[in-house]
Write a protein that holds these residues in place. Structure first.
Motif, mmCIF file in Angstrom:
data_model
loop_
_atom_site.group_PDB
_atom_site.id
_atom_site.type_symbol
_atom_site.label_atom_id
_atom_site.label_comp_id
_atom_site.label_asym_id
_atom_site.label_seq_id
_atom_site.Cartn_x
_atom_site.Cartn_y
_atom_site.Cartn_z
ATOM 1 N N CYS A 44 0.668 -1.059 0.131
ATOM 2 C CA CYS A 44 -0.009 0.312 -0.025
ATOM 3 C C CYS A 44 1.361 1.420 -0.057
ATOM 4 O O CYS A 44 1.554 0.976 1.402
ATOM 5 C CB CYS A 44 -1.433 0.370 1.520
ATOM 6 S SG CYS A 44 -2.063 -1.281 1.111
ATOM 7 N N CYS A 48 2.535 4.278 -7.244
ATOM 8 C CA CYS A 48 3.373 3.170 -7.287
ATOM 9 C C CYS A 48 4.944 3.741 -8.188
ATOM 10 O O CYS A 48 4.588 4.946 -8.689
ATOM 11 C CB CYS A 48 2.343 1.741 -8.362
ATOM 12 S SG CYS A 48 0.661 1.638 -7.223
ATOM 13 N N TYR A 54 -1.115 -0.073 -10.310
ATOM 14 C CA TYR A 54 -2.125 -0.375 -9.075
ATOM 15 C C TYR A 54 -2.714 -1.559 -9.568
ATOM 16 O O TYR A 54 -3.436 -1.469 -10.098
ATOM 17 C CB TYR A 54 -2.844 0.955 -8.746
ATOM 18 C CG TYR A 54 -3.703 1.310 -9.120
ATOM 19 C CD1 TYR A 54 -5.042 1.248 -9.364
ATOM 20 C CD2 TYR A 54 -3.951 2.185 -10.403
ATOM 21 C CE1 TYR A 54 -5.839 1.350 -10.015
ATOM 22 C CE2 TYR A 54 -4.390 2.798 -10.795
ATOM 23 C CZ TYR A 54 -5.780 2.106 -10.743
ATOM 24 O OH TYR A 54 -7.108 3.397 -11.642
ATOM 25 N N PHE A 57 -7.482 -0.142 -4.229
ATOM 26 C CA PHE A 57 -7.733 0.649 -3.386
ATOM 27 C C PHE A 57 -7.556 -0.043 -2.123
ATOM 28 O O PHE A 57 -7.678 -1.197 -1.699
ATOM 29 C CB PHE A 57 -8.325 1.466 -2.767
ATOM 30 C CG PHE A 57 -8.583 2.420 -4.579
ATOM 31 C CD1 PHE A 57 -7.872 3.604 -4.839
ATOM 32 C CD2 PHE A 57 -9.471 2.134 -5.801
ATOM 33 C CE1 PHE A 57 -7.624 3.957 -6.430
ATOM 34 C CE2 PHE A 57 -9.662 2.445 -7.075
ATOM 35 C CZ PHE A 57 -8.593 4.050 -7.175
ATOM 36 N N CYS A 58 -6.247 0.014 -1.737
ATOM 37 C CA CYS A 58 -6.223 0.094 0.094
ATOM 38 C C CYS A 58 -6.802 0.551 0.880
ATOM 39 O O CYS A 58 -7.757 -0.145 1.991
ATOM 40 C CB CYS A 58 -4.782 -0.054 0.320
ATOM 41 S SG CYS A 58 -3.358 -1.259 0.159
ATOM 42 N N ARG A 62 -4.556 5.435 -0.190
ATOM 43 C CA ARG A 62 -3.194 4.144 -0.442
ATOM 44 C C ARG A 62 -4.087 3.305 -1.865
ATOM 45 O O ARG A 62 -5.050 3.264 -1.633
ATOM 46 C CB ARG A 62 -2.901 3.985 0.569
ATOM 47 C CG ARG A 62 -2.361 4.772 1.313
ATOM 48 C CD ARG A 62 -1.460 4.596 2.421
ATOM 49 N NE ARG A 62 -1.961 3.571 3.364
ATOM 50 C CZ ARG A 62 -2.566 2.166 3.914
ATOM 51 N NH1 ARG A 62 -0.899 1.697 4.432
ATOM 52 N NH2 ARG A 62 -2.659 1.449 4.484
ATOM 53 N N LEU A 63 -2.212 2.869 -2.728
ATOM 54 C CA LEU A 63 -2.946 1.952 -3.548
ATOM 55 C C LEU A 63 -2.698 1.143 -3.114
ATOM 56 O O LEU A 63 -1.242 1.043 -2.932
ATOM 57 C CB LEU A 63 -2.533 2.365 -4.975
ATOM 58 C CG LEU A 63 -2.988 4.273 -5.997
ATOM 59 C CD1 LEU A 63 -2.254 4.601 -7.056
ATOM 60 C CD2 LEU A 63 -4.812 3.800 -5.776
ATOM 61 N N CYS A 64 -3.224 -0.377 -4.087
ATOM 62 C CA CYS A 64 -2.090 -1.256 -4.197
ATOM 63 C C CYS A 64 -1.248 -1.305 -4.459
ATOM 64 O O CYS A 64 -2.079 -2.358 -5.794
ATOM 65 C CB CYS A 64 -3.227 -2.340 -3.604
ATOM 66 S SG CYS A 64 -2.501 -3.874 -3.495
ATOM 67 N N CYS A 65 -0.079 -1.169 -4.647
ATOM 68 C CA CYS A 65 0.730 -1.574 -5.825
ATOM 69 C C CYS A 65 1.805 -2.822 -5.604
ATOM 70 O O CYS A 65 2.087 -3.162 -5.258
ATOM 71 C CB CYS A 65 1.997 -0.385 -5.630
ATOM 72 S SG CYS A 65 1.493 1.616 -5.503
#
Length: 77
Positions: A44, A48, A54, A57-58, A62-65
């Motif tokens: 997260c 990224c 990504y 979304f976490c 925040r993004l889930c990279c």
């Protein structure tokens, strides 16, 4: 003697306030464990990296990279 003890305590407090917090130890492990996503394959982050994209979304910020190589895996039938 009491004045020397008080002075020593004040000096120690001032020195401790000048030392930056350490980013190692158990706090880093806990932060890393809770900031992973997509089954532990992603991290997260706010942005990224170049070799990441990504996936989900976490949370709101925040993004889930995930590494692009992991996202391009196709299932064989």
């Amino acid at each position: 003697s009491a004045m020397k003890s008080l002075l020593l305590v004040l000096v120690v407090l001032v020195l401790l306030s000048c030392v930056p917090p350490v980013r190692s130890g158990p706090n880093t492990y806990i932060r890393t464990a809770f900031s992973t996503c997509w089954g532990g394959k992603g991290v997260c982050r706010k942005l990224c990296g170049g070799n990441e994209d990504y996936h989900i979304f976490c949370d709101v910020r925040r993004l889930c990279c995930v590494n692009k190589k992991l996202l391009n895996v196709r299932v064989r039938r």
